[in-house]
Design a protein around this motif. Sequence first.
Motif, mmCIF file in Angstrom:
data_model
loop_
_atom_site.group_PDB
_atom_site.id
_atom_site.type_symbol
_atom_site.label_atom_id
_atom_site.label_comp_id
_atom_site.label_asym_id
_atom_site.label_seq_id
_atom_site.Cartn_x
_atom_site.Cartn_y
_atom_site.Cartn_z
ATOM 1 N N GLY A 1 -5.662 -11.362 6.393
ATOM 2 C CA GLY A 1 -6.801 -10.614 6.888
ATOM 3 C C GLY A 1 -8.114 -11.340 6.678
ATOM 4 O O GLY A 1 -8.196 -12.568 6.724
ATOM 5 N N ASP B 1 -5.746 -8.001 1.067
ATOM 6 C CA ASP B 1 -4.366 -7.791 1.525
ATOM 7 C C ASP B 1 -3.501 -8.994 1.190
ATOM 8 O O ASP B 1 -3.023 -9.688 2.099
ATOM 9 C CB ASP B 1 -4.350 -7.544 3.036
ATOM 10 C CG ASP B 1 -5.237 -6.396 3.452
ATOM 11 O OD1 ASP B 1 -4.827 -5.249 3.281
ATOM 12 O OD2 ASP B 1 -6.358 -6.671 3.936
ATOM 13 N N ARG C 1 0.631 -3.762 1.232
ATOM 14 C CA ARG C 1 1.550 -3.241 2.248
ATOM 15 C C ARG C 1 1.797 -4.206 3.405
ATOM 16 O O ARG C 1 2.615 -3.897 4.288
ATOM 17 C CB ARG C 1 1.018 -1.919 2.793
ATOM 18 C CG ARG C 1 1.074 -0.779 1.779
ATOM 19 C CD ARG C 1 0.425 0.469 2.322
ATOM 20 N NE ARG C 1 -0.999 0.254 2.577
ATOM 21 C CZ ARG C 1 -1.791 1.173 3.153
ATOM 22 N NH1 ARG C 1 -1.286 2.331 3.545
ATOM 23 N NH2 ARG C 1 -3.071 0.911 3.355
ATOM 24 N N LEU C 2 1.117 -5.337 3.431
ATOM 25 C CA LEU C 2 1.395 -6.310 4.490
ATOM 26 C C LEU C 2 2.600 -7.188 4.178
ATOM 27 O O LEU C 2 2.993 -8.009 5.002
ATOM 28 C CB LEU C 2 0.167 -7.190 4.738
ATOM 29 C CG LEU C 2 -1.040 -6.504 5.381
ATOM 30 C CD1 LEU C 2 -2.109 -7.530 5.723
ATOM 31 C CD2 LEU C 2 -0.657 -5.711 6.617
ATOM 32 N N ARG C 3 3.202 -7.015 3.012
ATOM 33 C CA ARG C 3 4.411 -7.777 2.711
ATOM 34 C C ARG C 3 5.574 -7.236 3.550
ATOM 35 O O ARG C 3 5.509 -6.098 4.053
ATOM 36 C CB ARG C 3 4.745 -7.691 1.220
ATOM 37 C CG ARG C 3 5.239 -6.332 0.757
ATOM 38 C CD ARG C 3 5.409 -6.323 -0.757
ATOM 39 N NE ARG C 3 6.065 -5.118 -1.250
ATOM 40 C CZ ARG C 3 5.448 -3.976 -1.495
ATOM 41 N NH1 ARG C 3 4.127 -3.871 -1.289
ATOM 42 N NH2 ARG C 3 6.133 -2.926 -1.948
ATOM 43 N N TRP D 1 3.047 -8.356 15.046
ATOM 44 C CA TRP D 1 1.792 -8.172 14.338
ATOM 45 C C TRP D 1 1.749 -9.040 13.082
ATOM 46 O O TRP D 1 0.665 -9.439 12.630
ATOM 47 C CB TRP D 1 1.556 -6.704 13.991
ATOM 48 C CG TRP D 1 2.493 -6.123 12.951
ATOM 49 C CD1 TRP D 1 3.630 -5.439 13.173
ATOM 50 C CD2 TRP D 1 2.346 -6.221 11.522
ATOM 51 N NE1 TRP D 1 4.219 -5.079 11.988
ATOM 52 C CE2 TRP D 1 3.444 -5.544 10.958
ATOM 53 C CE3 TRP D 1 1.402 -6.795 10.678
ATOM 54 C CZ2 TRP D 1 3.628 -5.430 9.592
ATOM 55 C CZ3 TRP D 1 1.576 -6.674 9.315
ATOM 56 C CH2 TRP D 1 2.672 -6.003 8.767
ATOM 57 N N GLU D 2 2.924 -9.355 12.524
ATOM 58 C CA GLU D 2 2.939 -10.225 11.357
ATOM 59 C C GLU D 2 2.589 -11.660 11.741
ATOM 60 O O GLU D 2 1.957 -12.375 10.958
ATOM 61 C CB GLU D 2 4.310 -10.157 10.681
ATOM 62 C CG GLU D 2 4.553 -8.793 10.030
ATOM 63 C CD GLU D 2 5.963 -8.638 9.514
ATOM 64 O OE1 GLU D 2 6.133 -8.371 8.314
ATOM 65 O OE2 GLU D 2 6.899 -8.762 10.326
ATOM 66 N N ALA E 1 -1.095 -11.622 11.882
ATOM 67 C CA ALA E 1 -1.686 -11.577 10.541
ATOM 68 C C ALA E 1 -1.754 -12.961 9.917
ATOM 69 O O ALA E 1 -2.713 -13.295 9.208
ATOM 70 C CB ALA E 1 -0.883 -10.624 9.652
#
Length: 885
Positions: free
Chosen positions: A119, A133, A181-183, A209-210, A213
């Motif tokens: 991010g 993040d 929570r992005l893991r 989306w990953e 990111a």
Amino acid sequence: MNEAGRLDDAVERAVRWSPFLAMLVDREPGIVAAARDGRLDLDAWIDPDLPTGTALRRARRALALSVALGDLAGVLDLTAVTAALTRFADLALDTAIRTAIAERYPGEEPRGFAAIALGKQGSHELNYSSDIDPILLFDPATLPRRAREEPEEAAVRIARRVVELLQARDGDGYVLRVDLRLRPSPEATPIALPVGGAIAYYESQALAWERAAFIRARAAAGDLALGQSFLGAIRPFVWRRTLDFGAVGEIRSLSARIRDHHAQGQRLGPGFDLKRGRGGIREVEFFAQIHQLIHGGRDAVLRAPATRDALTELAIAGWIEADDATDLAAAYTLLRTVEHRVQMIDDRQTHRLPTGDALDAVARLHGLANGEALIAMLRPHVERVGTVYDALDDRRRPALSVDAETLEQTLAARGFDAEAAGRRIAAWRGGSYPALRSPAAREALEAVLPVLVEALAKAPDPDQALLRLDRMLERMGSAINIFRLLEARPGLAELLARLLAHAPPLADELARRPALIDGLIDASALDTIDDAAPLVAAMLGGDAGDYGARLDHVRRVVGEARFALGAQIVAGSADPLAVAAGYARVADAAVEVLAQAAIAEFAAVHGQVPGSELVILALGRYGGGALTHASDLDLIYLFTGDFDAESDGAKPLGATLYYNRLASRVTAALSVATAAGALFEVDTRLRPSGAQGPLAVSLDSFARYARQDAWTWEHMALTRARPVFGSAAARGATQAIIDAVLGGDRPARDVVAEAVTMRADMARHKPPRGSLDVKLASGGLVDLEFAVHVLQLTGRTGFDPDLGRAIDALAAAGLVAPSLRAAHDLLTRLLVTLRLVAPDLEPPAPATRALIAAAVGVADWDSVVAGADAARQEVQAHWARLTEA
């Protein structure tokens, strides 16, 4: 107002309109005093005498005030503000990791535990009041741990302590909010992940989306080497050379879901969501990221993590309009600045404009009269972002009817054989081919069918184009990505239709390698290739870590370049003469890179021959710098130095054996098919003594053979010789030998008589392959080459490997009519074009005849036939005058 005055005014606004900043002003009098004197300190200082958590909280408090005052005063721009906030976040995160490890394992360095910033922290764009993040990774092999403690348990304990140090609140506030929570699969995975498992996940299961990111990911804290190694391992997952428009579609869908979920904040006004609203911050970010995902796999310059940097690079590269980039960057700057004002009020992580008096407070903190003025300032920027972003969304295209009768009516209206085309499309929809059996493939097919049918309908022969598409789909292993690409770029669908309608060799290549169409999305793909250097650089790039990978990589680059050159002819964007030169430059680059790779691989075992090097000589059409799509490479391998010398490696070889084995290795590098496909056919039969002689000979032996023993046909071949590999000195020495031989250092022979005999033998053994064989037919390019070479050898003038320039030189000397150059150009244009669109050398369908006429620069097919006949008659007449004299 000077800087000190502006900072003083900022202090007054902060105290009056922001409860949070007013509290900081009260608690940090030293910072306020410095600011009133025009001084700001943006370097966080962590007191080593305090507990880590307390020291970090106080450092954050001091930095928050300094940054806010600099921001409000206009002393710091957005870049400086976010950079200062990000530097502190990195420092705090790293300090927390070091402390957590030192507390549990005294004396241990932070090895085996890393934080990957995602991010805005990852792109150095952190918000004023933002969470971070990170993804926390550990290496089980190097992570400190206690006896009988599992690495997973140790890593989770460290991670929990890190989060506690950063998030705990007391009278000094907090350090940072942490969102883990992005893991991958956060509901099921521990808060710290083993690096091997994380790599496996991102290589095989990660969502679109990953990928987006990780555009902004970087190793920020802890064991930086571990973090950087992880990012290097997953780089191909993020930056795919083969375009994935499915991922782009998912990001668009995500944006639409955000708009729907935050519907109340979509409309500009009180309560507007600066981040998620229509025309807000997220849409600027998504706009940049979508284009980065499309093009960044092929151009590393476009991988800039920061949003405004990405917009600039995309505009420079021509992928987005410069005005769009400028306007989006200005909007992003303003939206982020106002977002910071909102967050400064109460140090809350909010992105929504407040309502009522609270909106007026935000406006006045910014220096405006009221909330209405703030909304008015935002309006043109928000509307511009919404308009630009909406232009990306092509989901509103109509679908092609599934009703058989309606479908046939649509197809008939567009010029297809409605019944046959309808049956074929129905078979595709039924999953008749392996590439269409999955639901995802058929969904992608439905999305592109309207675009594809419209494009195919514009082809001169829609049914023929549809049939070739059918054959292509039949041979493809997967069709999803190419469908999504065509859906996203309708102009490519039109070009694909022309390729399918006119160019069987290109259609066959596309069936084998659908990713070839990706290269045509780059506008430069339809530019002529005027220099081999960029191709050399591309072939030397990539992720090729060993010899085999380098061979694969070069084959991919060559395949894309040759496919694009062929597409130029079909698209009518380039002169076939320029395309022929482009094919030769592609070969030049491949010879340079692969010969160097083969030499390095060979030298690793056998060393090098001191005072010696390999030289590669191109002959025939390749020597003349004018290849076709199907040309092979005529090569001679030579070496400089003493043929009695020996290499200096672990397994030494005599020079002659060394270079013969090396030449064989180079030939294999250029010709052997790998997983990435075939490259060139290599013909070495023009070497001294022909197929019976050694593959490589010394330069001295070559000179002696050319001067004393070579046949007339070999001297004719030398007129088109061109050194394509070797140092400048070695190439120069080789060219000097060739020049001397051609200039007369050779036995006297009846060149004309021998040429006549040779041409008659060739005519018997290699008759024309079709009625359009402008190479082998009487008066064709072979006759023209013979005529030119005979004049060059007998007149000892006009030597140039480029046949067109050689004709010009002979015409200048009065030895041929100037009109012979026009005959050469027309016949060569025809040869290059026919190799693509009529490989059987018979007249093609009427639709393709119009393409050929356009390619060679005449009005229609009758003019093509008449022009070719006239050119051949010109050549025949010249050959007759030469041989009958």
